[in-house]
Scaffold this motif. Structure first.
Motif, PDB file in Angstrom:
ATOM      1  N   PHE A 198      -3.151   7.521 -14.095  1.00 20.06           N
ATOM      2  CA  PHE A 198      -3.014   8.335 -12.903  1.00 20.06           C
ATOM      3  C   PHE A 198      -2.218   9.559 -13.301  1.00 20.06           C
ATOM      4  CE2 PHE A 198      -0.543   9.382  -9.025  1.00 20.06           C
ATOM      5  CZ  PHE A 198      -1.607   9.743  -8.214  1.00 20.06           C
ATOM      6  N   GLY A 228      -4.306  -2.174  -8.349  1.00 18.03           N
ATOM      7  CA  GLY A 228      -3.749  -1.382  -9.439  1.00 18.03           C
ATOM      8  C   GLY A 228      -2.280  -1.687  -9.571  1.00 18.03           C
ATOM      9  N   VAL A 248      -2.073   2.589 -15.267  1.00 19.04           N
ATOM     10  CA  VAL A 248      -2.360   1.668 -14.166  1.00 19.04           C
ATOM     11  C   VAL A 248      -3.296   0.584 -14.682  1.00 19.04           C
ATOM     12  CG1 VAL A 248      -3.318   1.416 -11.846  1.00 19.04           C
ATOM     13  CG2 VAL A 248      -2.078   3.500 -12.458  1.00 19.04           C
ATOM     14  N   ARG A 306       1.432  -1.417 -12.184  1.00 19.16           N
ATOM     15  CA  ARG A 306       2.144  -0.755 -13.270  1.00 19.16           C
ATOM     16  C   ARG A 306       2.687  -1.799 -14.239  1.00 19.16           C
ATOM     17  NH1 ARG A 306       4.619   4.026 -11.961  1.00 19.16           N
ATOM     18  NH2 ARG A 306       4.924   4.131 -14.205  1.00 19.16           N
ATOM     19  N   ASN A 343       0.842  -1.195   0.000  1.00 23.60           N
ATOM     20  CA  ASN A 343       0.000   0.000   0.000  1.00 23.60           C
ATOM     21  C   ASN A 343       0.881   1.250   0.000  1.00 23.60           C
ATOM     22  OD1 ASN A 343      -2.123   1.769   0.175  1.00 23.60           O
ATOM     23  ND2 ASN A 343      -2.523   1.386   2.338  1.00 23.60           N
ATOM     24  N   ASP A 344       0.711   2.060  -1.030  1.00 15.87           N
ATOM     25  CA  ASP A 344       1.464   3.317  -1.133  1.00 15.87           C
ATOM     26  C   ASP A 344       0.648   4.493  -0.614  1.00 15.87           C
ATOM     27  OD1 ASP A 344      -0.455   3.526  -3.088  1.00 15.87           O
ATOM     28  OD2 ASP A 344       0.952   3.783  -4.744  1.00 15.87           O
ATOM     29  N   GLY A 345      -0.484   4.170   0.029  1.00 13.90           N
ATOM     30  CA  GLY A 345      -1.343   5.218   0.555  1.00 13.90           C
ATOM     31  C   GLY A 345      -2.616   5.389  -0.255  1.00 13.90           C
ATOM     32  N   THR A 346      -2.708   4.718  -1.403  1.00 10.84           N
ATOM     33  CA  THR A 346      -3.901   4.858  -2.232  1.00 10.84           C
ATOM     34  C   THR A 346      -5.047   3.978  -1.759  1.00 10.84           C
ATOM     35  OG1 THR A 346      -3.002   3.248  -3.800  1.00 10.84           O
ATOM     36  CG2 THR A 346      -2.635   5.574  -4.293  1.00 10.84           C
ATOM     37  N   TYR A 347      -4.767   2.977  -0.919  1.00 13.20           N
ATOM     38  CA  TYR A 347      -5.833   2.152  -0.347  1.00 13.20           C
ATOM     39  C   TYR A 347      -6.041   2.623   1.088  1.00 13.20           C
ATOM     40  CZ  TYR A 347      -8.556  -1.860   1.161  1.00 13.20           C
ATOM     41  OH  TYR A 347      -9.556  -2.655   1.657  1.00 13.20           O
ATOM     42  N   PRO A 348      -7.206   3.220   1.389  1.00 12.36           N
ATOM     43  CA  PRO A 348      -7.404   3.887   2.680  1.00 12.36           C
ATOM     44  C   PRO A 348      -7.627   2.963   3.888  1.00 12.36           C
ATOM     45  CG  PRO A 348      -9.402   4.016   1.383  1.00 12.36           C
ATOM     46  CD  PRO A 348      -8.366   3.378   0.505  1.00 12.36           C
ATOM     47  N   ILE A 372       0.097   2.358   5.288  1.00 14.65           N
ATOM     48  CA  ILE A 372       1.087   2.464   4.223  1.00 14.65           C
ATOM     49  C   ILE A 372       2.174   1.435   4.500  1.00 14.65           C
ATOM     50  CG2 ILE A 372       2.866   3.945   3.209  1.00 14.65           C
ATOM     51  CD1 ILE A 372       0.977   6.309   3.701  1.00 14.65           C
ATOM     52  N   GLU A 406      -5.769  -2.393 -13.733  1.00 11.74           N
ATOM     53  CA  GLU A 406      -6.577  -2.938 -12.661  1.00 11.74           C
ATOM     54  C   GLU A 406      -6.574  -4.455 -12.867  1.00 11.74           C
ATOM     55  OE1 GLU A 406     -11.225  -2.774 -11.368  1.00 11.74           O
ATOM     56  OE2 GLU A 406     -10.326  -0.921 -12.113  1.00 11.74           O
TER      57      GLU A 406
END
Length: 140
Positions: A82, A104, A88, A106, A54-59, A63, A90
């Protein structure tokens, strides 16, 4: 802070700070890790080449939490962007014990397992050709 709007040929450049240029989505170039054209397509089977954290995009997770381990196998469900420059994919991972099964990813994080992709345009053209042949026989 001063904001200027400059027009050059057909490119709009917004200068917020003299050292920073923000380009619109038409003139922005693709991220260095992405090909200009998509490398993978809907429905293709892919494998993760590295752990996804998690890079912070999944709440709903801290992280740095492992979201999907390296080696997981999934299918391309959708393709998006993005910030208009980072592609990205899915990817839907089936049969994992992870909290989330759609992640998501890359391009550089994925490897194609089965090619099986056939463009929908080609399938549609083949169906139309077959229909035209059928109708031509009926109308003789």
């Amino acid at each position: 802070m001063d904001v200027w709007l400059a027009y050059r040929s057909q490119e709009t450049v917004v200068v917020v700070d003299p050292n920073v240029k923000l380009h619109d989505s038409v003139t922005a170039s693709r991220s260095g890790k992405d090909e200009e054209e998509a490398k993978y397509f809907l429905g293709q089977k892919v494998e993760l080449l590295e752990d996804i954290v998690n890079d912070g995009t999944y709440p709903h997770a801290k992280i740095g939490t492992l979201m999907m381990p390296k080696g997981s196998v999934g299918y391309i469900k959708d393709i998006g962007e993005f910030l208009q420059v980072i592609r990205v994919y899915e990817v839907h991972f089936f049969g994992t014990e992870m909290e989330v099964d759609i992640i998501g990813c890359r391009e550089h994080e994925l490897k194609l397992i089965e090619d099986g992709y056939v463009s929908e345009d080609i399938l549609e053209q083949e169906a139309m050709d077959a229909h035209r042949k059928k109708m031509a026989k009926l109308n003789k």
